[in-house]
Design an enzyme around this catalytic site. Structure first.
Site, PDB file in Angstrom:
ATOM      1  N   CYS A 123       0.816  -1.234   0.000  1.00 11.43           N
ATOM      2  CA  CYS A 123       0.000   0.000   0.000  1.00 11.43           C
ATOM      3  C   CYS A 123       0.841   1.272   0.000  1.00 11.43           C
ATOM      4  O   CYS A 123       0.351   2.336  -0.366  1.00 11.43           O
ATOM      5  CB  CYS A 123      -0.939   0.005   1.195  1.00 11.43           C
ATOM      6  N   HIS A 157      -3.470   6.969   2.738  1.00  9.15           N
ATOM      7  CA  HIS A 157      -3.835   5.685   2.135  1.00  9.15           C
ATOM      8  C   HIS A 157      -5.186   5.243   2.700  1.00  9.15           C
ATOM      9  O   HIS A 157      -5.416   5.322   3.909  1.00  9.15           O
ATOM     10  CB  HIS A 157      -2.754   4.647   2.427  1.00  9.15           C
ATOM     11  N   ASN A 211     -10.170  -0.530  -0.158  1.00 12.11           N
ATOM     12  CA  ASN A 211      -8.714  -0.414  -0.057  1.00 12.11           C
ATOM     13  C   ASN A 211      -8.105  -0.966  -1.347  1.00 12.11           C
ATOM     14  O   ASN A 211      -8.134  -2.173  -1.575  1.00 12.11           O
ATOM     15  CB  ASN A 211      -8.244  -1.198   1.176  1.00 12.11           C
TER      16      ASN A 211
HETATM   17  O1  UT7 Z   1      -3.873  -1.527   3.753  1.00 12.29           O
HETATM   18  C1  UT7 Z   1      -2.890  -1.431   4.716  1.00 12.29           C
HETATM   19  C2  UT7 Z   1      -2.818  -2.533   5.686  1.00 12.29           C
HETATM   20  N1  UT7 Z   1      -4.086  -2.884   6.275  1.00 12.29           N
HETATM   21  C3  UT7 Z   1      -4.529  -2.298   7.383  1.00 12.29           C
HETATM   22  O2  UT7 Z   1      -3.933  -1.365   7.896  1.00 12.29           O
HETATM   23  C4  UT7 Z   1      -5.770  -2.881   7.982  1.00 12.29           C
HETATM   24  C5  UT7 Z   1      -5.927  -2.425   9.378  1.00 12.29           C
HETATM   25  N2  UT7 Z   1      -7.011  -3.126  10.082  1.00 12.29           N
HETATM   26  C6  UT7 Z   1      -8.314  -2.836   9.904  1.00 12.29           C
HETATM   27  O3  UT7 Z   1      -8.691  -2.023   9.091  1.00 12.29           O
HETATM   28  C7  UT7 Z   1      -9.295  -3.522  10.832  1.00 12.29           C
HETATM   29  O4  UT7 Z   1      -8.571  -4.264  11.776  1.00 12.29           O
HETATM   30  C8  UT7 Z   1     -10.292  -4.466  10.107  1.00 12.29           C
HETATM   31  C9  UT7 Z   1     -11.331  -3.655   9.363  1.00 12.29           C
HETATM   32  C10 UT7 Z   1      -9.571  -5.380   9.146  1.00 12.29           C
HETATM   33  C11 UT7 Z   1     -11.058  -5.319  11.133  1.00 12.29           C
HETATM   34  O5  UT7 Z   1     -11.709  -4.460  12.096  1.00 12.29           O
HETATM   35  P1  UT7 Z   1     -11.537  -4.712  13.653  1.00 12.29           P
HETATM   36  O6  UT7 Z   1     -12.399  -3.722  14.320  1.00 12.29           O
HETATM   37  O7  UT7 Z   1     -10.063  -4.685  13.959  1.00 12.29           O
HETATM   38  O8  UT7 Z   1     -12.150  -6.133  13.847  1.00 12.29           O
HETATM   39  P2  UT7 Z   1     -11.459  -7.457  14.463  1.00 12.29           P
HETATM   40  O9  UT7 Z   1     -10.512  -8.057  13.476  1.00 12.29           O
HETATM   41  O10 UT7 Z   1     -10.942  -7.160  15.844  1.00 12.29           O
HETATM   42  O11 UT7 Z   1     -12.712  -8.396  14.593  1.00 12.29           O
HETATM   43  C12 UT7 Z   1     -13.787  -8.063  15.476  1.00 12.29           C
HETATM   44  C13 UT7 Z   1     -14.919  -9.063  15.254  1.00 12.29           C
HETATM   45  C14 UT7 Z   1     -14.450 -10.516  15.258  1.00 12.29           C
HETATM   46  O12 UT7 Z   1     -15.464 -11.299  15.850  1.00 12.29           O
HETATM   47  P3  UT7 Z   1     -15.338 -11.746  17.385  1.00 12.29           P
HETATM   48  O13 UT7 Z   1     -14.081 -12.558  17.483  1.00 12.29           O
HETATM   49  O14 UT7 Z   1     -15.293 -10.492  18.192  1.00 12.29           O
HETATM   50  O15 UT7 Z   1     -16.591 -12.541  17.597  1.00 12.29           O
HETATM   51  C15 UT7 Z   1     -14.354 -10.862  13.798  1.00 12.29           C
HETATM   52  O16 UT7 Z   1     -14.510 -12.255  13.548  1.00 12.29           O
HETATM   53  O17 UT7 Z   1     -15.492  -8.847  13.961  1.00 12.29           O
HETATM   54  C16 UT7 Z   1     -15.526 -10.074  13.227  1.00 12.29           C
HETATM   55  N3  UT7 Z   1     -15.397  -9.768  11.816  1.00 12.29           N
HETATM   56  C17 UT7 Z   1     -16.465  -9.533  11.032  1.00 12.29           C
HETATM   57  N4  UT7 Z   1     -17.781  -9.513  11.281  1.00 12.29           N
HETATM   58  C18 UT7 Z   1     -18.601  -9.240  10.264  1.00 12.29           C
HETATM   59  C19 UT7 Z   1     -14.267  -9.657  11.074  1.00 12.29           C
HETATM   60  N5  UT7 Z   1     -14.594  -9.353   9.799  1.00 12.29           N
HETATM   61  C20 UT7 Z   1     -15.942  -9.268   9.751  1.00 12.29           C
HETATM   62  C21 UT7 Z   1     -16.862  -9.002   8.721  1.00 12.29           C
HETATM   63  N6  UT7 Z   1     -18.166  -8.979   9.018  1.00 12.29           N
HETATM   64  N7  UT7 Z   1     -16.457  -8.718   7.451  1.00 12.29           N
END
Ligand code: UT7
Length: 326
Positions: free
Chosen positions: A113, A253, A283
């Site tokens: 990225c 980004h 993204n």
């Molecule tokens: O491009 C450059 C590099 N990339 C980044 O910098 C990405 C940075 N990270 C992020 O943008 C965020 O971490 C994400 C958008 C990827 C995820 O958001 P989050 O708030 O960090 O969620 P999480 O990974 O902590 O997951 C929270 C919950 C989990 O469920 P439990 O374990 O709490 O029951 C996940 O399984 O959300 C669940 N989850 C989803 N639920 C519905 C993860 N993806 C989804 C989804 N829909 N698509």
């Protein structure tokens, strides 16, 4: 010594739109979760006959036309991509041939990225030292080809798109004022594609295990991204002897709207000065910043004399910032 600046920009997005509601039908997710956690409403997906190079050629032709130069005038083509047409040869070679930029040096650059900012910085060195006059830098990703549509943590995030910019010598005070790039390989396994390289060559087993798809530890990356983007943005402003108050436009980004908002707040940039398009394109990795840049140029949001800060963070992990006077 010459000062390098942007002479023309262009972008190319696939026509097909994938909305959050479309994804609700294929994976256990919801429009509410995706919108509130990322800011994304829809993203683009390339058609089967589109490739990273074909979309790059479309975006590059627009950028060349805006710059008012021919492909034959180019001295260097840098294609920033982590989703090349094929492992060999470089996508830049395919683009160079299709554009008709015969004999012009062309190579791919892999910094995920942050790749467009890495490419801009390389272009700036070539132009400043008169090693090249016109450099085409392309940010090009078709990450949909590397997405597992059973993995809700990644398939809702990434989108396809390409954008390009022609760099060349400009008259001060316009041009690139400062840049800063970093890499920290200790986080390499936070965002990666395990198979298809020398570590794990493609095989029936890797395909069956889905090891050719993107794997991401999003939550851990989130914290590193906010910290790194804030630090590197401050570094380039300090290098140029300027402050966040001097900025006219901040293009971060487009990884996650919560990340870009957190960085904007920490830097003290007012809300009107940030540009976001993540709701429409998701993204797009290294295409993210140049697509934003092209949209700002086309809409008149970016005007001559404006001070613009671009900051990126991505797999590697890599991060960087470029400060320029338009
Ligand atoms: O491009 C450059 C590099 N990339 C980044 O910098 C990405 C940075 N990270 C992020 O943008 C965020 O971490 C994400 C958008 C990827 C995820 O958001 P989050 O708030 O960090 O969620 P999480 O990974 O902590 O997951 C929270 C919950 C989990 O469920 P439990 O374990 O709490 O029951 C996940 O399984 O959300 C669940 N989850 C989803 N639920 C519905 C993860 N993806 C989804 C989804 N829909 N698509």
């Amino acid at each position: 010594m010459y000062v390098a600046g942007v002479l023309g920009t262009g972008s190319a997005l696939p026509e097909k739109v994938i909305t959050n509601f479309d994804l609700e039908k294929v994976v256990d997710t919801s429009d509410q979760w995706i919108t509130s956690r990322t800011g994304i409403k829809e993203r683009r997906q390339a058609a089967p006959d589109e490739t990273t190079s074909t979309l790059s050629v479309q975006a590059s032709r627009k950028a060349l036309a805006k710059a008012g130069i021919k492909a034959a005038d180019l001295d260097l083509i840098i294609c920033s991509t982590i989703s090349p047409d094929m492992p060999l040869p470089s996508t830049a070679s395919l683009i160079q041939h299709a554009l008709g930029a015969r004999g012009c040096c062309a190579f791919d650059l892999a910094a995920a990225c942050s790749g467009f900012l890495f490419g801009m910085t390389v272009a700036e060195q070539f132009i400043r030292t008169d090693a090249a006059k016109y450099v085409l830098v392309i940010g090009a990703e078709l990450l949909s080809r590397y997405l597992d549509y059973k993995d809700r943590a990644t398939c809702v995030i990434f989108g396809d798109g390409v954008a390009a910019a022609v760099f060349g010598p400009v008259e001060p005070p316009s041009g690139i004022l400062a840049h800063e790039l970093h890499t920290e390989g200790q986080y390499a396994d936070h965002l990666f594609i395990p198979a298809g390289g020398t570590a794990l060559p493609a095989s029936r087993k890797t395909v069956e295990e889905g090891a050719h798809y993107i794997k991401m530890r999003g939550n851990e990356l989130f914290k590193v991204a906010v910290r790194s983007l804030e630090d590197v943005s401050r570094q380039v402003l300090k290098k140029a002897g300027l402050t966040a108050d001097d900025l006219d436009l901040f293009i971060p980004h487009q990884a996650n709207q919560r990340i870009t908002e957190a960085v904007r707040e920490r830097l003290g940039v007012c809300p009107e000065k940030i540009y976001n398009n993540i709701s429409r394109v998701g993204n797009t990795s290294s295409a993210s910043i140049p697509i934003c840049l092209d949209e700002c140029v086309q809409s008149g949001r970016l005007k001559k004399g404006d001070l613009v800060l671009m900051s990126a963070f991505g797999a590697g992990v890599t991060w960087g910032a470029v400060l320029m006077r338009w």
